[in-house]
Design a protein around this motif. Sequence first.
Motif, PDB file in Angstrom:
ATOM      1  N   VAL A  66       0.986  -1.114   0.138  1.00 20.74           N
ATOM      2  CA  VAL A  66      -0.173  -0.035   0.166  1.00 20.74           C
ATOM      3  C   VAL A  66       0.954   1.358   0.003  1.00 20.74           C
ATOM      4  N   ALA A  67       1.754   1.203   0.887  1.00 21.12           N
ATOM      5  CA  ALA A  67       2.807   2.530   1.160  1.00 21.12           C
ATOM      6  C   ALA A  67       3.672   2.549  -0.325  1.00 21.12           C
ATOM      7  N   ALA A  68       3.876   1.453  -0.926  1.00 21.03           N
ATOM      8  CA  ALA A  68       4.846   1.520  -2.027  1.00 21.03           C
ATOM      9  C   ALA A  68       4.131   2.045  -3.213  1.00 21.03           C
ATOM     10  N   ASP A  69       2.830   1.708  -3.220  1.00 20.62           N
ATOM     11  CA  ASP A  69       2.077   2.166  -4.243  1.00 20.62           C
ATOM     12  C   ASP A  69       1.692   3.527  -4.242  1.00 20.62           C
ATOM     13  N   LYS A  70       1.548   4.134  -2.949  1.00 19.71           N
ATOM     14  CA  LYS A  70       1.505   5.482  -2.907  1.00 19.71           C
ATOM     15  C   LYS A  70       2.836   6.414  -3.288  1.00 19.71           C
ATOM     16  N   ILE A  71       3.931   5.891  -2.757  1.00 19.61           N
ATOM     17  CA  ILE A  71       5.270   6.512  -3.112  1.00 19.61           C
ATOM     18  C   ILE A  71       5.292   6.426  -4.620  1.00 19.61           C
ATOM     19  N   LYS A  72       5.108   5.446  -5.323  1.00 20.95           N
ATOM     20  CA  LYS A  72       5.152   5.274  -6.730  1.00 20.95           C
ATOM     21  C   LYS A  72       4.173   6.182  -7.594  1.00 20.95           C
ATOM     22  N   ALA A  73       3.024   6.360  -6.958  1.00 18.38           N
ATOM     23  CA  ALA A  73       2.014   7.319  -7.622  1.00 18.38           C
ATOM     24  C   ALA A  73       2.476   8.763  -7.325  1.00 18.38           C
ATOM     25  N   ALA A  74       3.289   8.916  -6.306  1.00 19.52           N
ATOM     26  CA  ALA A  74       3.741  10.507  -5.917  1.00 19.52           C
ATOM     27  C   ALA A  74       4.973  10.649  -6.911  1.00 19.52           C
ATOM     28  N   GLY A  75       5.448   9.542  -7.630  1.00 17.10           N
ATOM     29  CA  GLY A  75       6.689  10.034  -8.413  1.00 17.10           C
ATOM     30  C   GLY A  75       7.997   9.818  -8.069  1.00 17.10           C
ATOM     31  N   MET A  76       7.944   9.158  -6.875  1.00 17.06           N
ATOM     32  CA  MET A  76       9.273   8.728  -6.163  1.00 17.06           C
ATOM     33  C   MET A  76       9.603   7.240  -6.415  1.00 17.06           C
ATOM     34  N   ILE A  77      10.665   6.972  -6.320  1.00 15.62           N
ATOM     35  CA  ILE A  77      11.191   5.206  -6.082  1.00 15.62           C
ATOM     36  C   ILE A  77      10.717   4.846  -4.720  1.00 15.62           C
ATOM     37  N   PRO A  78      10.049   3.857  -4.692  1.00 14.07           N
ATOM     38  CA  PRO A  78       9.693   3.028  -3.430  1.00 14.07           C
ATOM     39  C   PRO A  78      10.915   2.481  -2.704  1.00 14.07           C
ATOM     40  N   VAL A  79      11.408   1.651  -3.498  1.00 16.53           N
ATOM     41  CA  VAL A  79      12.655   0.789  -2.659  1.00 16.53           C
ATOM     42  C   VAL A  79      13.840   1.154  -3.804  1.00 16.53           C
ATOM     43  N   ALA A  80      14.842   1.443  -2.880  1.00 18.03           N
ATOM     44  CA  ALA A  80      16.098   1.560  -3.249  1.00 18.03           C
ATOM     45  C   ALA A  80      16.765   0.422  -3.046  1.00 18.03           C
ATOM     46  N   HIS A  81      17.282  -0.391  -4.421  1.00 16.38           N
ATOM     47  CA  HIS A  81      17.769  -1.819  -4.420  1.00 16.38           C
ATOM     48  C   HIS A  81      19.110  -1.784  -5.535  1.00 16.38           C
TER      49      HIS A  81
END
Length: 416
Positions: A166-181
């Motif tokens: 849920v959090a990752a979807d929100k970060i993605k939708a806000a134009g940022m990268i959810p997970v730095a890998h």
Amino acid sequence: MKISKLVLSVSLALGLSAAAQAAEIEVLHWWTSGGEAKSVAELKKMLEAKGHEWKDFAVAGGGGESAMTVLKTRVVSGNPPAAAQIKGPSIQEWGDEGVLANLDVIANAEGWDKLLPVVVADVMKYEGKYVAVPVNVHRVNWMWVNPEVFNKAGATVPTTWKEFFVAADKIKAAGMIPVAHGGQPWQDATMFESVVLGVGGAEFYKQAFVALDPEALNSATMIDALKTFHKIKDYTDVGSPGRDWNLATAMVINGEAGMQFMGDWAKGEFTAAGKVAGKDYICTAAPGTAGDFTFNIDSFVMFDLQDKELQKGQNDLASTILSPAFQEIFNLNKGSIPARLNMPMDKFDDCAKLSAKDFVSTAEADTLLPSMAHGMSTFSSTQGAIFDTVTEFYNSDSITAEEAAAKLVKAVAAAK
Ligand code: BGC
């Protein structure tokens, strides 16, 4: 005039011979990132203060795979360094080769058995004798969070895998990268083991990565974990393949990405960048793993060398590593907690304090677990087999989770 000349020449000669006698202690390690380099510099300084020369044998490459390859070549050619960063069951493999120095004289003199938690001391011994000295205890099952990214995205720091997506979807939708890998096998495995722990729990983790039970490796739980792990890839960026771990940490530090799954050596990077835990960044357990602790203990072995001066240098190095002063300053920089018992924690940040508390409570609850990804739970061949399978699966869109689970069983069996 004559006398002072004589004094001068004698003292010069003495000075020279003292310099010639100072042992040149060659130390192999893989600590080359910002935080790591700052940490190892403290060891160098302290060894030099004891009159020895530090010969740096740094082999870059997070997780130490490259360092281990280089080390093997050196030892096989009969030219081992004085000391090397070797940890976990690999210490037993090197012990079997008969090339390690016995550190019992110094260990008994300093009472190491009383200074170390049993779980740590056990790893340091080969056939009941100390052959390694521990530097720290790292916790692997952390998630590093940039709170500003979460705020901007209106996301909440997740504690379950469901919340994570849920959090990752929100970060993605806000134009940022959810997970730095960083897409390197050891980093894939680091993230994977946290997912396995979060999805399956501590008992399952033990069955899979310590007991290497085929039924656990090829179970519905493992398939579930593999699916969850693969899904995280959708929340990483195109630059992730091959990226070094510290560059991934930098993405969280500078607000490009929201989260990273990495052991607390990542905290060394935040610290080196002047960032404050709880304010500039948040350390929290990977989803579903708050009651567990995957440990990764860095340690040094000494190779069996004949030269007396070198032996003295090795003992001084071992003694320095366990000294309270070193355990404190090194671990403040490195992100880990001291391996030595009863160390004051007042200078440490909240993440380290939590880690120190959880190290004790998880040991009692039997949820203190050896990290597979960091060579604590299996021999290196098995670890390599798991890495290969996990990485192949992560990077493929055609291998199913069911196939990957079946492959895990085969790969582990073939490696034994
Ligand atoms: C080591 C850490 C190191 C990390 C990244 C781990 O396996 O235990 O000390 O910082 O790899 O290089």
